[in-house]
Scaffold this motif. Structure first.
Motif, PDB file in Angstrom:
ATOM      1  N   THR A  25       0.852  -1.189   0.000  1.00 18.76           N
ATOM      2  CA  THR A  25       0.000   0.000   0.000  1.00 18.76           C
ATOM      3  C   THR A  25       0.884   1.233   0.000  1.00 18.76           C
ATOM      4  N   LYS A  26       0.392   2.278  -0.665  1.00 21.95           N
ATOM      5  CA  LYS A  26       1.114   3.551  -0.702  1.00 21.95           C
ATOM      6  C   LYS A  26       0.101   4.679  -0.822  1.00 21.95           C
ATOM      7  N   SER A  27       0.159   5.628   0.113  1.00 18.34           N
ATOM      8  CA  SER A  27      -0.727   6.783  -0.006  1.00 18.34           C
ATOM      9  C   SER A  27       0.097   8.058  -0.075  1.00 18.34           C
ATOM     10  N   PHE A  28      -0.484   9.065  -0.688  1.00 20.44           N
ATOM     11  CA  PHE A  28       0.129  10.393  -0.772  1.00 20.44           C
ATOM     12  C   PHE A  28      -0.749  11.359   0.008  1.00 20.44           C
ATOM     13  N   GLY A  29      -0.123  12.316   0.712  1.00 23.93           N
ATOM     14  CA  GLY A  29      -0.869  13.381   1.387  1.00 23.93           C
ATOM     15  C   GLY A  29      -1.587  12.887   2.629  1.00 23.93           C
ATOM     16  N   THR A  30      -2.287  13.814   3.279  1.00 27.78           N
ATOM     17  CA  THR A  30      -3.025  13.472   4.498  1.00 27.78           C
ATOM     18  C   THR A  30      -4.407  14.124   4.448  1.00 27.78           C
ATOM     19  N   GLY A  31      -5.266  13.683   5.359  1.00 29.19           N
ATOM     20  CA  GLY A  31      -6.597  14.287   5.504  1.00 29.19           C
ATOM     21  C   GLY A  31      -7.382  14.257   4.205  1.00 29.19           C
ATOM     22  N   ASP A  32      -8.022  15.405   3.891  1.00 33.57           N
ATOM     23  CA  ASP A  32      -8.881  15.471   2.703  1.00 33.57           C
ATOM     24  C   ASP A  32      -8.103  15.266   1.407  1.00 33.57           C
ATOM     25  N   SER A  33      -6.806  15.605   1.438  1.00 31.83           N
ATOM     26  CA  SER A  33      -6.024  15.505   0.196  1.00 31.83           C
ATOM     27  C   SER A  33      -5.314  14.159   0.064  1.00 31.83           C
ATOM     28  N   ARG A  34      -5.682  13.206   0.945  1.00 30.29           N
ATOM     29  CA  ARG A  34      -5.011  11.900   0.897  1.00 30.29           C
ATOM     30  C   ARG A  34      -5.479  11.090  -0.316  1.00 30.29           C
ATOM     31  N   THR A  35      -4.490  10.562  -1.060  1.00 29.05           N
ATOM     32  CA  THR A  35      -4.807   9.676  -2.185  1.00 29.05           C
ATOM     33  C   THR A  35      -4.126   8.346  -1.930  1.00 29.05           C
ATOM     34  N   VAL A  36      -4.874   7.264  -2.001  1.00 31.12           N
ATOM     35  CA  VAL A  36      -4.260   5.942  -1.859  1.00 31.12           C
ATOM     36  C   VAL A  36      -3.967   5.421  -3.256  1.00 31.12           C
ATOM     37  N   ALA A  37      -2.691   5.414  -3.612  1.00 31.05           N
ATOM     38  CA  ALA A  37      -2.293   5.053  -4.984  1.00 31.05           C
ATOM     39  C   ALA A  37      -2.166   3.545  -5.144  1.00 31.05           C
ATOM     40  N   LEU A  38      -1.665   2.860  -4.110  1.00 33.06           N
ATOM     41  CA  LEU A  38      -1.581   1.390  -4.141  1.00 33.06           C
ATOM     42  C   LEU A  38      -2.358   0.848  -2.946  1.00 33.06           C
ATOM     43  N   LYS A  39      -3.262  -0.101  -3.226  1.00 31.73           N
ATOM     44  CA  LYS A  39      -4.173  -0.594  -2.180  1.00 31.73           C
ATOM     45  C   LYS A  39      -3.988  -2.087  -1.980  1.00 31.73           C
ATOM     46  N   GLY A  40      -2.785  -2.483  -1.600  1.00 33.60           N
ATOM     47  CA  GLY A  40      -2.523  -3.914  -1.427  1.00 33.60           C
ATOM     48  C   GLY A  40      -2.178  -4.575  -2.749  1.00 33.60           C
ATOM     49  N   ALA A  41      -1.309  -3.925  -3.521  1.00 34.95           N
ATOM     50  CA  ALA A  41      -0.935  -4.457  -4.843  1.00 34.95           C
ATOM     51  C   ALA A  41       0.040  -5.626  -4.702  1.00 34.95           C
ATOM     52  N   GLU A 230      -2.718  -6.351 -15.530  1.00 41.38           N
ATOM     53  CA  GLU A 230      -3.711  -5.274 -15.618  1.00 41.38           C
ATOM     54  C   GLU A 230      -3.977  -4.728 -14.220  1.00 41.38           C
ATOM     55  N   MET A 231      -3.802  -3.428 -14.078  1.00 42.48           N
ATOM     56  CA  MET A 231      -4.084  -2.782 -12.784  1.00 42.48           C
ATOM     57  C   MET A 231      -5.391  -2.012 -12.855  1.00 42.48           C
ATOM     58  N   GLU A 232      -6.005  -1.877 -11.696  1.00 38.98           N
ATOM     59  CA  GLU A 232      -7.216  -1.060 -11.611  1.00 38.98           C
ATOM     60  C   GLU A 232      -7.311  -0.533 -10.190  1.00 38.98           C
ATOM     61  N   ASP A 233      -7.432   0.754 -10.043  1.00 42.04           N
ATOM     62  CA  ASP A 233      -7.663   1.385  -8.745  1.00 42.04           C
ATOM     63  C   ASP A 233      -6.702   0.893  -7.651  1.00 42.04           C
ATOM     64  N   GLY A 234      -5.403   0.925  -7.958  1.00 43.90           N
ATOM     65  CA  GLY A 234      -4.400   0.622  -6.936  1.00 43.90           C
ATOM     66  C   GLY A 234      -4.144  -0.847  -6.679  1.00 43.90           C
ATOM     67  N   ARG A 235      -4.788  -1.692  -7.472  1.00 40.97           N
ATOM     68  CA  ARG A 235      -4.596  -3.144  -7.290  1.00 40.97           C
ATOM     69  C   ARG A 235      -4.328  -3.810  -8.627  1.00 40.97           C
ATOM     70  N   VAL A 236      -3.810  -5.055  -8.527  1.00 34.91           N
ATOM     71  CA  VAL A 236      -3.679  -5.854  -9.742  1.00 34.91           C
ATOM     72  C   VAL A 236      -5.005  -6.567  -9.982  1.00 34.91           C
ATOM     73  N   ASN A 237      -5.553  -6.349 -11.148  1.00 32.69           N
ATOM     74  CA  ASN A 237      -6.844  -6.917 -11.493  1.00 32.69           C
ATOM     75  C   ASN A 237      -6.680  -8.349 -11.994  1.00 32.69           C
ATOM     76  N   ARG A 238      -5.800  -8.522 -13.000  1.00 30.64           N
ATOM     77  CA  ARG A 238      -5.507  -9.875 -13.480  1.00 30.64           C
ATOM     78  C   ARG A 238      -4.168  -9.876 -14.222  1.00 30.64           C
ATOM     79  N   VAL A 239      -3.615 -11.089 -14.393  1.00 29.94           N
ATOM     80  CA  VAL A 239      -2.370 -11.260 -15.131  1.00 29.94           C
ATOM     81  C   VAL A 239      -2.676 -12.136 -16.336  1.00 29.94           C
ATOM     82  N   LEU A 240      -2.343 -11.640 -17.519  1.00 31.17           N
ATOM     83  CA  LEU A 240      -2.591 -12.398 -18.751  1.00 31.17           C
ATOM     84  C   LEU A 240      -1.294 -13.037 -19.213  1.00 31.17           C
ATOM     85  N   ALA A 241      -1.388 -14.311 -19.607  1.00 31.20           N
ATOM     86  CA  ALA A 241      -0.194 -15.016 -20.096  1.00 31.20           C
ATOM     87  C   ALA A 241      -0.631 -16.099 -21.066  1.00 31.20           C
ATOM     88  N   GLY A 242       0.339 -16.643 -21.775  1.00 28.55           N
ATOM     89  CA  GLY A 242       0.123 -17.808 -22.632  1.00 28.55           C
ATOM     90  C   GLY A 242      -1.024 -17.634 -23.611  1.00 28.55           C
TER      91      GLY A 242
END
Ligand SMILES: Nc1ncnc2c1ncn2[C@@H]1O[C@H](COP(=O)(O)OP(=O)(O)OP(=O)(O)O)[C@@H](O)[C@H]1O
Ligand SMILES: [Mg+2]
Length: 256
Positions: A25-41, A230-242
């Motif tokens: 997890t990684k967030s930027f800023g605090t309070g109202d301006s806090r953005t969570v960029a990675l949410k358990g990636a 494939e990422m979506e909203d701070g998480r890995v959505n799926r991994v495509l292979a083969g």
């Protein structure tokens, strides 16, 4: 001893992970301006592969690259790069580790306008303590390899976008990093130049022990990938292979 996998009676080594990101997890800023960029990636990249990371603007792709490269701290979770847990390294050791093992290519090239191409490409080696003459010799050789033999002494501003990107690739490769990280390397380029750049990066990924991770919005390059995360909203959505990957994106020539 690495585990062996057996398929159809043929034993093969399990892929070696170049990068393992676990529940970060990684967030930027605090309070109202806090953005969570990675949410358990959680993300893996293997040695010997060209791995694309895709997803909508703002989903955390650049943040993911930055924490892997150790240029940005993170809040929770574990990151392992080339067998080293980044959380065990001090700031100075992280910088040294990056200088030795990781190369970057940025969308906007980030070349130094006052330096010639040879001087630009030499920079990472000089930062690692190499002699100028040795660094410039190797820089010139790499520039020849990327097809810029007639541009060695030119400044970046005298080059086209594709030529500048090739200088940036040479600079990222000069210290022979095992991990090459690229943030949108083809988005500013036309199709032909984009193909040339991707051919170069694909060749790097095939060198034993190396790994290339590319963040992209550019569907034209999907066909070059061994795997796509494939990422979506701070998480890995799926991994495509083969086969799944091939059925969605057709062959290495989708960059048309
Ligand atoms: N230094 C920063 N300070 C504050 N917020 C930031 C910072 N860097 C990124 N963010 C926020 O974190 C989120 C993820 O940003 P990131 O740059 O990782 O997205 P991205 O997937 O690379 O997007 P793009 O495709 O547009 O480059 C965004 O909401 C962004 O606004
Ligand atoms: Mg980005």
């Amino acid at each position: 001893m690495e585990p062996l996998q057996s398929m159809n009676g043929i034993a093969s080594r399990a892929p070696v992970l170049a990068v393992a990101v676990r529940e970060v997890t990684k967030s930027f800023g605090t309070g109202d301006s806090r953005t969570v960029a990675l949410k358990g990636a959680t993300f893996d990249a293997r040695e010997g592969e060209l791995h694309l990371v895709v997803g909508p603007s703002g989903c955390g792709k650049t943040t993911l690259l930055s924490v892997i490269a150790g240029t940005l701290g993170w809040d929770c979770g574990d990151i392992d790069v080339l067998g080293t847990s980044l959380s065990t390294l001090s700031k100075g050791k992280t910088t040294a580790f990056r200088g030795k093992n990781i190369g970057f290519i940025f969308q906007q090239f980030n070349l130094i306008p006052t330096l010639s191409c040879v001087e630009n490409v030499s920079v990472p080696m000089l930062l690692n303590g190499a002699k100028r003459s040795e660094a410039e010799k190797r820089a010139a050789r790499l520039l020849v390899e990327v097809g810029l033999e007639d541009k060695l002494q030119q400044r970046p501003t005298q080059l086209s976008g594709g030529q500048q990107q090739r200088v940036a690739i040479a600079r990222a490769l000069i210290h022979e990093p095992r991990l090459l990280i690229c943030d949108e390397p083809t988005s500013a380029l036309d199709s032909t130049t984009g193909h040339q750049i991707m051919d170069l990066l694909a060749a790097v990924a095939r060198v034993p022990g190396r790994c290339v991770i590319i963040v992209t919005h550019d569907p034209r390059i999907y066909g070059y990938a061994d795997r796509i995360t494939e990422m979506e909203d701070g998480r890995v959505n799926r991994v495509l292979a083969g086969e799944t990957l091939r059925s969605i994106h057709h062959g290495p020539n989708s960059l048309t």
